[in-house]
Design a protein around this motif. Sequence first.
Motif, mmCIF file in Angstrom:
data_model
loop_
_atom_site.group_PDB
_atom_site.id
_atom_site.type_symbol
_atom_site.label_atom_id
_atom_site.label_comp_id
_atom_site.label_asym_id
_atom_site.label_seq_id
_atom_site.Cartn_x
_atom_site.Cartn_y
_atom_site.Cartn_z
ATOM 1 N N CYS A 12 76.425 34.699 17.424
ATOM 2 C CA CYS A 12 75.490 36.391 18.876
ATOM 3 C C CYS A 12 76.560 36.672 20.108
ATOM 4 N N GLY A 37 63.636 39.855 14.865
ATOM 5 C CA GLY A 37 63.637 39.269 14.428
ATOM 6 C C GLY A 37 64.826 38.755 16.101
ATOM 7 N N ASP A 60 59.995 39.068 17.626
ATOM 8 C CA ASP A 60 59.841 37.714 16.361
ATOM 9 C C ASP A 60 58.779 37.229 15.756
ATOM 10 N N GLN A 61 59.256 35.976 15.348
ATOM 11 C CA GLN A 61 57.975 34.530 14.219
ATOM 12 C C GLN A 61 57.845 34.412 15.511
ATOM 13 N N PHE A 64 59.679 31.904 17.777
ATOM 14 C CA PHE A 64 60.813 32.167 18.794
ATOM 15 C C PHE A 64 60.482 32.453 19.372
ATOM 16 N N LEU A 86 56.111 39.346 16.364
ATOM 17 C CA LEU A 86 56.224 40.709 15.108
ATOM 18 C C LEU A 86 57.122 39.820 13.568
ATOM 19 N N ASP A 87 56.202 39.801 13.068
ATOM 20 C CA ASP A 87 56.506 39.330 11.530
ATOM 21 C C ASP A 87 56.064 40.660 10.788
ATOM 22 N N VAL A 88 57.472 41.411 9.809
ATOM 23 C CA VAL A 88 57.297 43.135 9.535
ATOM 24 C C VAL A 88 56.130 42.641 8.368
ATOM 25 N N ALA A 105 69.405 42.437 13.671
ATOM 26 C CA ALA A 105 70.606 41.915 13.333
ATOM 27 C C ALA A 105 70.536 40.794 12.305
ATOM 28 N N ASN A 106 71.108 40.933 11.053
ATOM 29 C CA ASN A 106 71.485 39.563 10.892
ATOM 30 C C ASN A 106 69.691 38.955 10.063
ATOM 31 N N THR A 107 69.159 40.061 9.475
ATOM 32 C CA THR A 107 68.087 39.620 9.095
ATOM 33 C C THR A 107 67.463 40.331 7.835
#
Length: 200
Positions: A12, A37, A60-61, A64, A86-88, A105-107
């Motif tokens: 990051c 994420g 995020d989940q 986190f 937030l979990d998609v 990013a990076n998900t």
Amino acid sequence: MSLSQLPFSQSCENNKAPILAVLKQSFKTTRRVLEIGSGTGQHAVFFASHLPHLTWCPSDQPQFIEPLEMRIALQGGDNIAPPVTLDVTAPWPLTPGEVDGIFSANTLHIMSEAMVVDFFKGVERHLSNTGSLCVYGPFNYHNQYTSESNRQFDIWLKHRNIHSGIRDIEWITELAEAAGLNLQADYEMPANNRLLHFMR
Ligand SMILES: C[S@@+](CC[C@H](N)C(=O)[O-])C[C@H]1O[C@@H](n2cnc3c(N)ncnc32)[C@H](O)[C@@H]1O
């Protein structure tokens, strides 16, 4: 808890400035950005502080959220919202049209293909009619790796979780188009990554 005790990602630190340079253009007129994420929150606090015209909304989940809250308490400014879970794959905790920007990013290479499909269904439902979506990370073209290091990374990802894997830009673009978004730009980024900017 102090900053040095929080989860930290060196990548990051390495990629935040090049990503910011693109977001300054892609989110030039954007007012409210949902980040999916957010991970350690390093991107969230950095982008929020350098994009003062907008509000950055990390998510995020569940596992986190506590360290994310701590980083924001220690480093966040006025234009960063409290992180939300937030979990998609579950209903998203926002109303349709509430955000005119979505960043992640990076998900997409961590998520399974089914989760990536859910990601785009959520984007379709929640991004405003004039919104922008920016996704950053490693991508393939026509099932071909763009570098040997990405090929090695993909093997490592799949070893960790068989459902993970670097995604094809063509497939991501198809999902985006089905969600009413067109690819505006495909930016080459350092370390064999790309930043894809889609617009409604
Ligand atoms: C490699 S980390 C990237 C974190 C951060 N964006 C970065 O660039 O360092 C992958 C992130 O994807 C998130 N993620 C994976 N599956 C997800 C899902 N189903 N819904 C929401 N986020 C998910 C993880 O929780 C994690 O924060």
